[in-house]
Write a protein that holds these residues in place. Structure first.
Motif, short mmCIF file in Angstrom:
data_model
loop_
_atom_site.label_atom_id
_atom_site.label_comp_id
_atom_site.label_asym_id
_atom_site.label_seq_id
_atom_site.Cartn_x
_atom_site.Cartn_y
_atom_site.Cartn_z
N ALA A 150 1.12 -1.55 0.17
CA ALA A 150 -0.16 0.14 0.12
C ALA A 150 0.78 1.33 -0.24
O ALA A 150 1.84 1.44 1.13
CB ALA A 150 -1.36 -0.16 1.94
N THR A 151 0.48 1.59 -0.72
CA THR A 151 1.15 3.91 -0.27
C THR A 151 0.00 4.96 -0.93
O THR A 151 -1.50 4.40 -0.50
CB THR A 151 1.99 4.05 -1.28
N ILE A 152 0.43 6.19 -0.01
CA ILE A 152 -0.24 6.35 -0.29
C ILE A 152 0.14 7.94 -0.16
O ILE A 152 1.38 7.92 -0.54
CB ILE A 152 -0.41 7.58 1.45
N VAL A 153 -0.03 8.48 -1.98
CA VAL A 153 0.35 9.49 -3.10
C VAL A 153 -0.48 10.82 -2.34
O VAL A 153 -0.99 10.74 -2.71
CB VAL A 153 0.67 8.67 -4.08
N THR A 154 0.92 11.64 -2.59
CA THR A 154 0.15 13.66 -1.45
C THR A 154 -0.24 14.40 -3.32
O THR A 154 -0.12 15.10 -2.97
CB THR A 154 0.57 13.75 -0.70
N LYS A 155 0.83 13.56 -4.26
CA LYS A 155 1.23 14.82 -5.14
C LYS A 155 0.73 14.06 -7.19
O LYS A 155 1.44 12.40 -6.67
CB LYS A 155 2.42 15.63 -5.43
N ASP A 156 0.86 14.66 -7.48
CA ASP A 156 1.34 14.33 -9.01
C ASP A 156 2.79 13.88 -8.97
O ASP A 156 3.37 14.60 -8.82
CB ASP A 156 0.43 15.02 -10.52
N TYR A 157 3.29 12.35 -10.34
CA TYR A 157 4.18 12.44 -10.71
C TYR A 157 4.91 12.95 -11.97
O TYR A 157 5.01 12.22 -12.83
CB TYR A 157 4.73 10.64 -10.27
N GLY A 158 4.84 14.53 -12.25
CA GLY A 158 4.64 14.96 -13.72
C GLY A 158 3.89 14.15 -14.52
O GLY A 158 2.81 13.56 -14.01
N ASN B 190 -2.42 16.69 -7.16
CA ASN B 190 -1.87 18.59 -6.49
C ASN B 190 -2.76 19.12 -6.01
O ASN B 190 -2.60 20.29 -5.97
CB ASN B 190 -0.86 19.09 -8.64
N ARG B 191 -4.38 19.18 -6.21
CA ARG B 191 -5.70 20.11 -5.41
C ARG B 191 -5.18 20.16 -3.57
O ARG B 191 -5.05 18.97 -3.31
CB ARG B 191 -6.93 18.77 -6.32
N PRO B 192 -5.51 20.75 -3.77
CA PRO B 192 -5.26 21.23 -2.13
C PRO B 192 -5.82 20.02 -0.96
O PRO B 192 -7.59 19.73 -1.92
CB PRO B 192 -5.71 22.10 -1.66
N GLY B 193 -5.40 19.55 -0.73
CA GLY B 193 -6.54 17.99 0.33
C GLY B 193 -6.11 16.89 -0.02
O GLY B 193 -7.14 16.16 0.55
N VAL B 194 -5.92 16.85 -1.09
CA VAL B 194 -6.43 15.77 -2.08
C VAL B 194 -5.30 14.57 -2.08
O VAL B 194 -4.00 15.11 -2.23
CB VAL B 194 -6.79 15.42 -3.48
N PHE B 195 -5.70 13.69 -1.13
CA PHE B 195 -4.57 12.17 -1.53
C PHE B 195 -5.11 10.32 -2.72
O PHE B 195 -6.37 10.61 -2.51
CB PHE B 195 -3.38 11.91 -0.55
N ARG B 196 -4.07 9.93 -2.80
CA ARG B 196 -4.29 8.60 -3.09
C ARG B 196 -4.03 7.45 -2.50
O ARG B 196 -2.79 7.63 -2.46
CB ARG B 196 -4.46 8.40 -4.70
N LEU B 197 -5.18 6.91 -2.00
CA LEU B 197 -4.61 5.20 -1.59
C LEU B 197 -4.57 4.29 -2.60
O LEU B 197 -5.78 4.23 -3.36
CB LEU B 197 -5.82 4.61 -0.74
N ASN B 198 -3.10 3.76 -2.80
CA ASN B 198 -3.10 2.80 -3.48
C ASN B 198 -2.49 1.65 -3.26
O ASN B 198 -2.12 1.27 -2.03
CB ASN B 198 -1.74 3.22 -5.06
N VAL B 199 -3.27 0.57 -3.44
CA VAL B 199 -3.34 -0.44 -3.09
C VAL B 199 -2.96 -1.91 -4.07
O VAL B 199 -3.89 -2.02 -4.75
CB VAL B 199 -4.40 -1.05 -2.33
N ALA B 200 -2.01 -2.83 -3.50
CA ALA B 200 -1.85 -4.69 -4.46
C ALA B 200 -2.75 -5.57 -3.93
O ALA B 200 -2.82 -5.80 -2.54
CB ALA B 200 -0.55 -4.60 -4.23
N VAL B 201 -3.98 -5.58 -4.89
CA VAL B 201 -4.86 -6.50 -3.87
C VAL B 201 -4.95 -7.73 -4.51
O VAL B 201 -5.83 -8.92 -4.47
CB VAL B 201 -6.84 -5.85 -4.37
N GLY B 202 -4.22 -7.38 -5.99
CA GLY B 202 -4.05 -9.31 -6.44
C GLY B 202 -5.49 -9.14 -7.50
O GLY B 202 -6.30 -8.83 -7.86
N ARG B 203 -5.09 -10.25 -8.54
CA ARG B 203 -5.49 -10.27 -10.07
C ARG B 203 -7.06 -10.55 -9.11
O ARG B 203 -8.56 -9.98 -10.27
CB ARG B 203 -5.22 -11.15 -11.14
N GLU B 204 -7.55 -12.03 -8.74
CA GLU B 204 -8.78 -12.58 -8.26
C GLU B 204 -9.85 -10.90 -7.63
O GLU B 204 -10.76 -10.33 -8.09
CB GLU B 204 -8.21 -13.05 -7.73
#
Length: 139
Positions: free
Chosen positions: A47-55, A64-78
């Motif tokens: 899992a990662t929490i990303v707070t900004k765009d990566y170009g 890059n909007r104020p207060g926005v973040f994204r949770l990324n999670v590896a859940v597997g194909r199924e």
């Protein structure tokens, strides 16, 4: 859930290494402020929490909007297919990657069975716990 609540949840999981990247961590500057949760001994985060765009590489969520973040999670194909109704390699066009509190395919890492949620609600807990259990089972 707030970003701080997600980080707290991650740090409470057993056998989990949580790092919020900064200059002292040796992480590249673009990653500073982002959080990475890895099962102890694993090479890739579950899992990662990303707070900004990566170009141009990863900007679809407009983090890059104020207060926005994204949770990324590896859940597997199924689990990816169960959650979204299509396989990781078959992501349909036209997805609104800027929508809040909706499980979406990761805009870059969907083929590797990552889902994401912008500013997630309580569903984040289940996603994180599932990904953690999956990482633990893989060793």
């Amino acid at each position: 859930m707030t970003e701080a609540e997600l980080i707290e949840l991650l740090t409470e999981l057993p056998d989990t290494d949580v790092l919020t990247a900064d200059e002292a961590s040796g992480a590249p500057e673009i990653a500073w402020g982002d959080t990475f949760a890895t099962y102890t001994g694993a090479k890739q985060p579950f899992a990662t929490i990303v707070t900004k765009d990566y170009g141009d590489f990863d900007a679809a969520s407009k983090l890059n909007r104020p207060g926005v973040f994204r949770l990324n999670v590896a859940v597997g194909r199924e689990r990816f297919t169960e959650l979204l109704g299509y396989a990781p390699g078959a992501v349909p066009p036209g997805i609104d990657y800027t929508a809040f509190d909706v499980v979406l395919p990761h805009p870059v890492y969907a083929p590797q069975a990552f889902v994401c949620v912008l500013n997630p609600g309580e569903q984040a807990r289940q996603l994180i716990e599932f990904a953690h259990a999956r990482a633990a089972a893989r060793g």
